[in-house]
Write an enzyme that holds these catalytic residues in place. Sequence first.
Site, PDB file in Angstrom:
ATOM      1  N   GLU A  92       0.858  -1.177   0.000  1.00  0.00           N
ATOM      2  CA  GLU A  92       0.000   0.000   0.000  1.00  0.00           C
ATOM      3  C   GLU A  92       0.900   1.234   0.000  1.00  0.00           C
ATOM      4  OE1 GLU A  92      -3.587   2.279   2.436  1.00  0.00           O
ATOM      5  OE2 GLU A  92      -2.591   0.554   3.354  1.00  0.00           O
ATOM      6  N   ASP A 100      -1.145  12.006  -4.212  1.00  0.00           N
ATOM      7  CA  ASP A 100      -0.976  13.431  -4.503  1.00  0.00           C
ATOM      8  C   ASP A 100      -1.024  13.615  -6.021  1.00  0.00           C
ATOM      9  OD1 ASP A 100      -0.095  16.065  -4.878  1.00  0.00           O
ATOM     10  OD2 ASP A 100       1.222  15.977  -3.127  1.00  0.00           O
ATOM     11  N   ASP A 125      -9.936  11.123  -6.417  1.00  0.00           N
ATOM     12  CA  ASP A 125     -11.007  12.083  -6.711  1.00  0.00           C
ATOM     13  C   ASP A 125     -10.569  13.062  -7.792  1.00  0.00           C
ATOM     14  OD1 ASP A 125      -9.129  13.148  -4.717  1.00  0.00           O
ATOM     15  OD2 ASP A 125     -10.344  14.958  -4.881  1.00  0.00           O
ATOM     16  N   GLU A 156       4.851   5.159   3.525  1.00  0.00           N
ATOM     17  CA  GLU A 156       4.255   6.478   3.772  1.00  0.00           C
ATOM     18  C   GLU A 156       5.382   7.481   4.042  1.00  0.00           C
ATOM     19  OE1 GLU A 156       2.378   9.632   4.152  1.00  0.00           O
ATOM     20  OE2 GLU A 156       0.987   7.946   3.950  1.00  0.00           O
ATOM     21  N   LYS A 160      -0.149  21.062 -10.745  1.00  0.00           N
ATOM     22  CA  LYS A 160       0.541  22.052 -11.561  1.00  0.00           C
ATOM     23  C   LYS A 160       1.429  21.353 -12.593  1.00  0.00           C
ATOM     24  CE  LYS A 160       0.562  25.660  -8.023  1.00  0.00           C
ATOM     25  NZ  LYS A 160       1.389  26.562  -7.188  1.00  0.00           N
TER      26      LYS A 160
END
Length: 311
Positions: free
Chosen positions: A28, A103, A139, A53, A107
């Site tokens: 993950e 993320d 999303d 992470e 830009k």
Amino acid sequence: MLVRPALLPVWPPRVADLFGREGPLLLEVGFGDGRFTAELAKAHPEWLILGAEVSAASVLRAYRRLKREGIGNVRLYHGQGPFALRNLVPPGSLRRVIVNFPDPWPKKRHQRKRLLQEGFFRRLSTRLMGGGDLLLTTDHEEYFRFALEEAKRSGLYRVEVKEPPEAHLRTKYALKWKEAGRTFFHAVFTKVAEDPTPWPPIRRYEVAHALLRGELPKELTLAKAPVAIPGGVAVFLEVARGEEGFYVLTHVEEEDLTQDLLLEVRRSAHGLYAGVSRFGSPLITEGVKEAVRALVRELGRVGLEVVQDHT
């Protein structure tokens, strides 16, 4: 439960050595506070889950959650997902990769930092077993379309767009975005072929230091300008004087690996030592060795002479 790569004798470790048993291996990338990870681990106790992470605070929260809930089939790594994939996962051993709400780097000038690019999909294929897959939930529609195109460009995956599984919508960010009324996107990338280019683990070294002849300078001033190293940069951030010499806080960025470590310039029984401090168990990589070489060059400019070079 926490994986410290510097303490592992070999890269990649065997799955049984990392988890204490064999089983289907999942990775993950970006587990956040660990709520999804914990739910997944409890729903599938036969699975072995390696989480990566970059946020230290999130790693701590997830670690506390897993310990509190008595979950034993998860290992956490504080660092970037591609580093874990390259160095902690044996070739052909991975059943699944889960990427929830990465993320998007929206830009244009930052898009090179996106995880799901063609190069990543190609390298991932060397670690996935036949029929293994990557599950993406996001999303961000533009990034979603970008990832679909990058995977198709590799020619190594069957790509299916599906409704997101309900469990993937119970992450911290999913709950936040659901409340805001956002739309979610989900895809499954299933390996159908493998990139022929080998992707060996990063090479590690035992030592990175030099011994020099001369007097310890009264002051040590190092420019904060970036020093080019293979695949990245090193920066001397700060110099502090101690009883035996100087400590140099150094930032090293290499491919898939970022480290802040201490270099030392101090007296020793064999001359002046310039090299890596063992504080924090840093990984001695080619980039770290290059940072030490840069430090030694600076010391040469103030009149010190190298008598032994182990950089």
